[in-house]
Scaffold this active site. Structure first.
Site, short mmCIF file in Angstrom:
data_model
loop_
_atom_site.label_atom_id
_atom_site.label_comp_id
_atom_site.label_asym_id
_atom_site.label_seq_id
_atom_site.Cartn_x
_atom_site.Cartn_y
_atom_site.Cartn_z
N GLU A 265 -0.82 20.07 43.99
CA GLU A 265 -0.32 21.34 43.46
C GLU A 265 0.89 21.21 42.54
O GLU A 265 1.01 21.93 41.54
CB GLU A 265 0.03 22.29 44.62
CG GLU A 265 -1.16 22.94 45.30
CD GLU A 265 -1.78 22.09 46.39
OE1 GLU A 265 -2.62 22.59 47.15
OE2 GLU A 265 -1.42 20.89 46.49
N ALA B 279 -8.39 24.98 45.48
CA ALA B 279 -8.52 26.42 45.33
C ALA B 279 -9.06 26.78 43.95
O ALA B 279 -9.00 25.99 43.02
CB ALA B 279 -7.16 27.08 45.55
N GLY C 237 -6.24 22.98 48.40
CA GLY C 237 -6.73 23.82 49.49
C GLY C 237 -7.84 23.18 50.28
O GLY C 237 -8.02 23.46 51.46
N GLU D 199 -6.12 21.15 52.80
CA GLU D 199 -5.49 22.05 53.78
C GLU D 199 -6.53 22.59 54.76
O GLU D 199 -6.26 22.73 55.95
CB GLU D 199 -4.80 23.19 53.03
CG GLU D 199 -3.55 22.74 52.29
CD GLU D 199 -2.94 23.82 51.43
OE1 GLU D 199 -1.77 24.18 51.67
OE2 GLU D 199 -3.62 24.30 50.49
#
Length: 257
Positions: free
Chosen positions: A131, A62, A108, A111
């Site tokens: 993370e 992200a 992300g 994901e």
């Protein structure tokens, strides 16, 4: 800001993440991807979709700098829910989506790849959810999808250490379907997509509707709890320190508060 390039060859559509230098995910990129999915749904010719990244990575995660500018826990929770809804849409898409992973699928990025139906990775690719090394947690259903692929024990290890795994290990665990040489990744991905696209649209759509029934109701509960926790954690002192350390390229000094 980032963009999603779109091309169609035969009955296969290819979406390419264009957000240099690491194809970082952001709210504008999510909106661009959602619009491309709308286009694909409107094209009755398309029967398979490839999702890949431009440049060196599939997606290295992200856009932390953009996310860190949010102010309230509710803003972070809303961001997590927005990403979760988009990824859930991909997972429940009526057309199969194949993630073509090179370089790295981290945070992300992984994901997003896990929301796709099939994953093919270059042998040099790295996959992980780092993370916790930033003092935060996954927010786009990573805590819920990862255990489904690698098992609970391995998911705990990957989540709690933040360590990435190789494409080879990912294949052994079931996180990716197959591994190829980097120079043949694109060819192998298109070959698989075209093989799927040869099938009847009616039968493809039915399979896409039926397989999701294998998920338990606990998944939707877990995803909502993850969004809540994402908002809470991002408001902690450790999250502020972790993100700052990440941007300053230093080791964070967590104080457990």
């Amino acid at each position: 800001m980032g963009n999603i390039a779109y091309e169609v060859k035969g009955q296969t559509a290819c979406l390419q993440i264009q957000s240099p230098p690491a194809n970082a995910l952001s709210e504008p990129l999510f909106q661009a991807l959602a619009k491309r999915l709308d286009e694909i749904e409107a094209d009755t010719n398309v029967k398979a979709v490839i999702l890949r990244g431009e440049g060196k990575f599939f997606s290295a995660g992200a856009d932390i700098k953009a996310f860190s500018k949010l102010q309230e826990a509710a803003d972070y929770q809303a961001l997590a829910e927005s990403g979760q809804q988009l990824f859930d849409r991909i997972e429940n898409f009526s057309i199969p989506v194949i993630a073509s992973i090179h370089g790295a699928a981290l945070g992300g990025g992984l994901e997003l790849a896990m929301a796709c139906h099939i994953r093919i990775a270059a042998e040099t690719a790295k996959l992980g959810l780092p993370e916790l090394t930033l003092g935060i947690i996954p927010g786009f259903a990573g805590t819920q999808r990862l255990p489904q692929y690698v098992g609970t024990a391995k998911a705990y290890e990957m989540l709690l250490t933040g360590d990435a795994i190789s494409a080879k290990e990912a294949a052994e665990l079931g996180l990716v379907n197959r591994v190829t040489q980097e120079e043949t990744l694109e060819e192998e991905t298109w070959k698989l997509a075209d093989k799927i696209a040869e099938k009847s649209r009616l039968s493809i759509n039915r399979i896409m509707q039926l397989v999701p029934y294998a998920k338990t109701e606990q998944f939707s509960i877990g995803v909502q709890e993850e969004a809540n926790a994402f908002g809470e954690i991002f408001g902690s002192e450790d999250a502020t320190e972790g993100v700052q350390a990440f941007m300053e390229k230093r080791k964070p000094q967590f104080r457990d508060r």
